[in-house]
Design a protein around this motif. Structure first.
Motif, short mmCIF file in Angstrom:
data_model
loop_
_atom_site.label_atom_id
_atom_site.label_comp_id
_atom_site.label_asym_id
_atom_site.label_seq_id
_atom_site.Cartn_x
_atom_site.Cartn_y
_atom_site.Cartn_z
N TYR A 91 0.01 3.15 -8.25
CA TYR A 91 -0.28 4.04 -7.09
C TYR A 91 -0.18 3.13 -5.78
O TYR A 91 -0.11 3.42 -4.67
N THR A 100 11.92 -2.02 2.96
CA THR A 100 10.99 -2.21 4.05
C THR A 100 11.72 -2.01 5.34
O THR A 100 11.00 -1.62 6.46
N TYR A 127 10.95 1.45 6.61
CA TYR A 127 9.44 1.64 7.19
C TYR A 127 9.70 1.36 8.79
O TYR A 127 9.10 1.93 9.62
N GLU A 137 5.75 -4.14 4.66
CA GLU A 137 5.25 -4.06 3.37
C GLU A 137 3.67 -3.75 3.42
O GLU A 137 2.91 -2.93 3.18
N GLN A 165 2.64 -0.79 5.30
CA GLN A 165 2.48 0.44 4.45
C GLN A 165 1.42 0.27 3.60
O GLN A 165 0.49 1.22 3.27
N TYR A 215 -1.63 -0.90 4.19
CA TYR A 215 -2.89 -0.47 4.94
C TYR A 215 -2.91 0.80 5.22
O TYR A 215 -3.78 1.60 5.00
N GLN A 256 -9.52 0.51 -6.32
CA GLN A 256 -8.41 -0.23 -6.86
C GLN A 256 -7.41 -0.97 -5.91
O GLN A 256 -6.61 -1.93 -6.49
N THR A 257 -7.71 -0.87 -4.72
CA THR A 257 -6.79 -1.77 -3.81
C THR A 257 -7.31 -3.07 -3.42
O THR A 257 -6.92 -3.60 -2.63
N ASP A 317 -0.94 -8.09 -7.07
CA ASP A 317 -1.24 -7.87 -8.54
C ASP A 317 0.07 -8.31 -9.33
O ASP A 317 0.94 -8.74 -8.87
N ASN A 319 1.91 -6.60 -10.85
CA ASN A 319 3.19 -5.80 -10.33
C ASN A 319 3.78 -5.83 -9.01
O ASN A 319 4.61 -5.27 -8.54
N ALA A 333 2.08 -5.52 -6.31
CA ALA A 333 1.47 -4.69 -5.28
C ALA A 333 0.34 -5.48 -4.67
O ALA A 333 -0.33 -6.35 -5.33
N TRP A 334 0.16 -5.20 -3.36
CA TRP A 334 -0.96 -5.89 -2.57
C TRP A 334 -2.32 -5.43 -2.85
O TRP A 334 -2.43 -4.17 -3.17
N LEU A 335 -3.18 -6.41 -2.90
CA LEU A 335 -4.75 -6.07 -3.05
C LEU A 335 -5.44 -6.89 -1.95
O LEU A 335 -5.11 -8.04 -1.63
#
Lengths: 147, 147, 147
Positions: free
Chosen positions: A3, A12, A15, C17, C20, C22, C39-40, C129, C131, C133-135
Motif C-alpha cells: 500500500y 512522478t 504528480y 514522490e 505523494q 505524505y 506501517q508507514t 523499505d 520495495n 517505498a518510503w517510510l
C-alpha cells in the motif's frame, strides 16, 4: 504491491502535472472566470457534493453554478480561495487518474478577517482531452461538517 | 494552445524545483534568517505589496524589512508561518518563470490559538542565478482584505 | 553549494514522490486506518512531539496512539485533517531524505465550523523499505504554541 508504494508507480511527472492543473483550475474559479472554469470539466462532466441535493452535470450547468456563486460573493465583497492539497493520485490502466485531495476554503471579507470557511475532501476522476490536457470527468466534494 | 494545457509545457521537473525553492525560502523567512531570505531575491529584486505604500527594492531593503518584522514577532511571542500554494507557473521563452500562488499566513501566539492571519495572492517573476538556483526578481503580494 | 540551490540536487522526481507519500500517509491517519498508518513508519520508527512527554517508538505504539486519538475524535464527532506543506527536502548520501515541513491541523465538528486547530513543524527522516517505498524512520513534531 504494498500500500505504501508510490501510487504514481514511478510516474512522478504526472504528480506535478496534476498539481499544476488544479492550481490553474482554482485560479479560474476564484478569479471569477466561470467560462474557463467550466471548460476544465469534460462536456458531460459531473460535479457532485454532499451539500447539494443533485449533482451538476455538463459544462453549462457547472458554468452557471460558478457564475451565480461568484456574483453572490461579489455582492458580499467576499474573496474566496480554494486550496486543494494532500493530493493522493492513482493512475489507472486506461490512463485516467483518480485524485483524492483535501480542500480548504478560505474567505476574506473586504476590509475584514480571513478565516477558514470549509474543510472538504474532493475525489476526482481526471481524463485527458484530445490535446493531452487534463479535465475533470467526475468530482465528488464532501464537506467535513456534513459527514 | 488551449488554456488548460499544462502551463509547464511538459517541464514538470520545473514545477517541483520551484515548490522546493518556495518551501526553502519560507522556512528562512519564518525561521528569522533575514540575511539568507534576502539572498533569495536578485540584487535589485523588488517586493511590492498592496499593504505597503512603496515597494522594497534591493536585498538590503528586503533584509531590513524582514528583520524588523521578525523582531516584532519575537517581542509579541508570535510564530508566523507563510504557506504558498496553488502554484500556477508559466515558463517564459527566456527561461524565467511567472509563478502565481496563493499565500496563507498562519499566526500562533505562544501558549495561544493558531489562526489564519491573512490570505493573499503572490505573483512572482523568477530567474536563475549563475549557478542555476532560483531567485525572485519581482514579487507582488496582494492582500485579499485590501482588494 | 549555495544555500539556494535546489536541495533535491536536481532529483525533482523525488520531490513529487515524497509529496505523494505524505498525502497518502495523512489520508490514512485522518481516515482512521491506524494499522496502515503505523506501517508507514519503520518497525522501530520514532514519533516525537514537544506536546508529548515521551516519544512513541515502534509501530505498535504508534498504531495504538493513532487509534486512541481517532476513537476520541469519533466520540466528539470531530473530523480532523492534517495538511503537510512547504516541504523542504534534502537527499542524503545514503539515499535517506530529511524532509522539513509545516503542518496545519484543521478540525471540523459535525454540523459546526471548520477552523485551524494547530500549526506545527514536522521534521522527518525518511528511508526506503526493501520495495523502494518510503517510510518514516524518525519524526519530530513541534507545536508552534509550545515553542
Amino acid at each position: 504491491m504494498p500500500y505504501s508504494a508510490p501510487a504514481t508507480g514511478g510516474n512522478t511527472a504526472l504528480y506535478a502535472e496534476i498539481q499544476q492543473f488544479y492550481a490553474h483550475q482554482m485560479h479560474l474559479l476564484d478569479g471569477g472566470d466561470a467560462d474557463a472554469w467550466a471548460q476544465t470539466f469534460t462536456p458531460d462532466g459531473v460535479f457532485a457534493a454532499n451539500a447539494h441535493p443533485q449533482p451538476a452535470v455538463g459544462r453549462e450547468t457547472i458554468r452557471a453554478a460558478a457564475s451565480k456563486v461568484k456574483a453572490q460573493h461579489a455582492e458580499e465583497g467576499l474573496q474566496v480561495r480554494h486550496w486543494l492539497g494532500m493530493m493522493d493520485i492513482t493512475e489507472q490502466p486506461d490512463g485516467s487518474v483518480l485524485a483524492r485531495t483535501y480542500a480548504l476554503i478560505i474567505n476574506t471579507p473586504r476590509g475584514g478577517q480571513a478565516a477558514v470557511s470549509l474543510s472538504t475532501t474532493c475525489d476526482d476522476l481526471l481524463v485527458r482531452d484530445e490535446n493531452g490536457a487534463w479535465l475533470v470527468a467526475d468530482r465528488k466534494v464532501v464537506r467535513d461538517d456534513l459527514r
